[in-house]
Enzyme design. Structure first.
Site, short mmCIF file in Angstrom:
data_model
loop_
_atom_site.label_atom_id
_atom_site.label_comp_id
_atom_site.label_asym_id
_atom_site.label_seq_id
_atom_site.Cartn_x
_atom_site.Cartn_y
_atom_site.Cartn_z
NE ARG A 255 -9.04 -5.76 0.85
CZ ARG A 255 -9.47 -4.70 0.17
NH1 ARG A 255 -9.02 -4.50 -1.05
NH2 ARG A 255 -10.32 -3.86 0.69
CD GLU B 148 23.18 -10.90 -2.23
OE1 GLU B 148 23.26 -9.82 -2.82
OE2 GLU B 148 22.76 -11.00 -1.06
CG ASP C 79 -10.26 -0.96 -1.52
OD1 ASP C 79 -10.78 -0.89 -0.41
OD2 ASP C 79 -9.84 -2.00 -2.05
N PRO D 201 13.06 -7.67 -5.84
CG PRO D 201 14.75 -7.26 -4.30
CD PRO D 201 14.11 -8.35 -5.08
N1 ADE Z 1 12.44 -9.64 -2.21
C1 ADE Z 1 13.16 -8.84 -1.40
N2 ADE Z 1 12.66 -7.61 -1.35
C2 ADE Z 1 11.56 -7.60 -2.16
C3 ADE Z 1 10.60 -6.63 -2.53
N3 ADE Z 1 10.66 -5.38 -2.08
N4 ADE Z 1 9.62 -6.99 -3.38
C4 ADE Z 1 9.56 -8.25 -3.86
N5 ADE Z 1 10.44 -9.21 -3.56
C5 ADE Z 1 11.44 -8.91 -2.71
#
Ligand code: ADE
Length: 232
Positions: free
Chosen positions: A151, A114, A165, A87
């Site tokens: 793709r 985490e 696209d 994230p």
């Molecule tokens: N791991 C947990 N959430 C994620 C996300 N939104 N993008 C990439 N890896 C992740």
């Protein structure tokens, strides 16, 4: 292209065995191999995570097995670019997918718990997030990236498809309809039945612009800017 995936849940990747990605594998356009991170541990408990230095809740993926896995895989995927799904990464988009589709190989490390020991970033080329939300792990993001990239590989889709696209054209797609012409009193817009290709093209462009302006103002802004540039 060769894609290697490093994960603690190899069984999650079953969906890669269907549809377009499956066909691309059968045609040898892409080779995909899933590796279990636990196979690269050296202790008898096959420990892949530990508590964070400095305290706090949650576990952190250890760097030793990840380094061992990437170094092992690099023997087979020599030019593979290393990706970590997290994230905390740069936001994934169509442009990034296009760039990655030009690589000879990818090695994707699926983040978990985490976080991942920060020293892993020294062997990573791209840290990627697929959106501003937190999933339980990096496996689904890895699959999203693989689906988008595969793709775009030559011969996977009909020649003209990726060009039209959403996003490559800086607009969302226009509304599509198929038979029947009337369903539960909902009619297909008259213009689409008219056979007038000029009017159809005009209607589609208008609809795409309207939708983009409403739903994705940031994409619409970029589109307007691009148009200005083209008119200069
Ligand atoms: N791991 C947990 N959430 C994620 C996300 N939104 N993008 C990439 N890896 C992740």
């Amino acid at each position: 292209m060769r894609i290697d995936i490093i994960t603690i849940f190899p069984e999650i990747f079953a969906p890669l065995n269907v549809s377009i990605v499956k066909r691309a594998v059968e045609k040898r356009t892409v080779e995909i191999k899933v590796w279990n991170l636990r196979d690269f541990t050296k202790d008898k408990h096959k420990k892949v995570d530990d508590t964070p230095y400095g305290g706090g809740k949650g576990m952190v993926l250890k760097c030793e097995p990840i380094f061992a896995a990437v170094e092992h895989i690099k023997q087979y995927n020599k030019k593979g670019k290393v990706i970590l799904t997290t994230p905390q990464g740069y936001l994934f988009n169509q442009g990034m997918a296009k760039r990655l589709s030009g690589e000879e190989g990818l090695i994707i490390i699926c983040g978990h718990y985490e976080g991942v020991d920060e020293r892993v970033s020294s062997i990573v080329d791209y840290e990627i997030s697929i959106g501003d939300y937190v999933l339980t792990g990096g496996e689904l993001p890895a699959m999203v990236i693989i689906d988008c990239v595969v793709r775009l590989l030559p011969g996977v889709l009909p020649k003209e498809a990726p060009v039209f696209d959403s996003f490559s054209q800086h607009l969302l797609d226009w509304p599509s309809y198929t038979k029947p012409a009337v369903f539960r009193e909902m009619k297909v817009p008259e213009v689409l039945l008219s056979g007038n290709h000029k009017e159809i093209a005009h209607w589609r462009k208008e609809q795409a612009e309207k939708r983009t302006k409403e739903r994705r103002p940031e994409i619409y802004k970029r589109y307007l800017k691009n148009q200005e540039k083209n008119n200069e």
